[in-house]
Write a protein that holds these residues in place. Structure first.
Motif: not given
Length: 70
Positions: A41-46, A54-55, A25-27
């Motif tokens: 900016a992509y912030r996500f958790k896997t 963060t990418v 999930y992320g934003m």
């Protein structure tokens, strides 16, 4: 793409996503708008890595198509 596709990109606009198959999930958030280019900016958790990832990418509108830019 819904954040910028219609030419209405705004700094701070964001979208939240979730993949129930992988529990990721992320934003995604627009962090910069400059001419026909935006920075997202992509912030996500896997489940594959610990912690928040963060990418940031830059996309520009070229001949009617959004392309990755350096």
């Amino acid at each position: 793409a819904t954040l910028y596709r219609n030419g209405n990109a705004a700094v701070g606009a964001d979208a939240i996503w979730q993949n129930p198959e992988t529990d990721a999930y992320g934003m995604a958030e627009i962090s910069e708008v400059e001419g026909d280019c935006i920075r997202i900016a992509y912030r996500f958790k896997t489940t594959r890595r610990d912690g928040l990832q963060t990418v940031e990418i830059r996309r520009c509108l070229v001949d009617g198509n959004w392309v990755l830019s350096g």
